[in-house]
Design an enzyme around this catalytic site. Structure first.
Site, PDB file in Angstrom:
ATOM      1  N   SER A  76       0.862  -1.182   0.000  1.00  0.00           N
ATOM      2  CA  SER A  76       0.000   0.000   0.000  1.00  0.00           C
ATOM      3  C   SER A  76       0.894   1.226   0.000  1.00  0.00           C
ATOM      4  CB  SER A  76      -0.869   0.008   1.270  1.00  0.00           C
ATOM      5  OG  SER A  76      -1.537   1.237   1.451  1.00  0.00           O
ATOM      6  N   TYR A  82      -2.390  -1.070  10.508  1.00  0.00           N
ATOM      7  CA  TYR A  82      -2.344  -1.220   9.051  1.00  0.00           C
ATOM      8  C   TYR A  82      -1.015  -0.703   8.509  1.00  0.00           C
ATOM      9  CZ  TYR A  82      -4.080  -1.114   4.215  1.00  0.00           C
ATOM     10  OH  TYR A  82      -4.257  -1.314   2.869  1.00  0.00           O
TER      11      TYR A  82
END
Length: 265
Positions: A147, A160
């Site tokens: 990401s 995350y």
């Protein structure tokens, strides 16, 4: 005519591929003649319908394995399943993931553990199981879906961000370790993709902030992306197909941004 990446007949596992990004990547591989093993959560009947439709549309063999990505033994069986079904494993796409947003002082420890397990530890366990198979074949492609949050941070996403940074670090270590084996390991780092989850967040944010959905997209969701446009599934599929083809043979240990300029600023 679609480009031919020379991977017809290869075998791939795509984790977290029953919907969203994972299913789009699995579909892109199947359209190239790759036999694909789907994995992920969802309604069993819908998963089977999607599996059958993808197989019929592409003429590739599509299987499903319901490994729980928090359980190392089930992840190992997922990799073994590929060999049992097809006799080989050429491509591993570690895509499984979840999200939880919370201030650090309120972040539930069980949510931290779950994100680290599903995003980071599962990639380790799957890679660990796949590498001996790929080394014996003299060729393999491991692609981790990281990401932009594997390169830069945002508030309230401690687990995350930590997990995705870990995925990038794992990618670099494995890429260097396997550099002379014919097996590559790379990470794709997307910006925001308009998945069903993100679409729901847009509506929720619009209601909670009392602004239009267009403003939510521009001022909240895509605030950090200079191009102010969602990453399309096809953009990620194009990067994946490059990496798993022979054209991507010299790319390894790389974290490749597909984020509209987010991490360039």
């Amino acid at each position: 005519m679609a480009a031919d990446y020379g991977i017809a007949g290869h075998v791939a596992i795509v984790t977290g591929s029953t919907s969203g990004i994972g299913f789009a990547l699995a579909s892109a591989l199947a359209e190239q003649g790759v036999h694909v093993i789907l994995n992920g959560l969802g309604d069993p009947a819908q998963i089977e319908t999607n599996r059958r439709e993808l197989q019929a549309r592409t003429n590739s063999s599509i299987r499903y394995h319901g490994a729980d990505m928090t359980r190392p033994d089930e992840i190992a069986d997922l990799v073994d399943f590929a060999v049992r079904e097809f006799g080989r494993l050429d491509i591993l796409v570690n895509n499984a993931g979840i999200q939880h947003v919370s201030p650090i002082e309120d972040f539930p420890p069980e949510k931290w553990d779950a994100l680290i397990a599903i995003i980071l530890s599962s990639a380790f366990h799957a890679t660990r199981a796949a590498v001996p198979i790929m080394k014996a074949q003299g060729r393999g492609r491991i692609v981790n879906i990281a990401s932009a949050h594997g390169l830069v941070a945002s508030p309230f996403k401690s687990a995350y961000v930590a997990a995705k940074f870990g995925v990038v670090g794992l990618t670099k270590a494995v890429g260097v370790e396997l550099a002379r084996t014919g097996v590559t390991c790379n990470a794709i780092c997307p910006g925001y993709v308009k998945t069903p989850l993100v679409e729901a967040q847009i509506g929720d944010q619009a209601r909670s902030r009392g602004i239009s959905e267009d403003r939510v997209v521009d001022e909240v969701i895509l605030a950090a992306q200079p191009n102010k446009a969602f990453v399309e599934y096809d953009h990620l599929a194009g990067m994946l197909l490059y990496l798993v083809s022979d054209m991507g043979a010299s790319a390894t240990g790389a974290a490749l941004s597909v984020d509209g300029g987010w991490t360039a600023t």
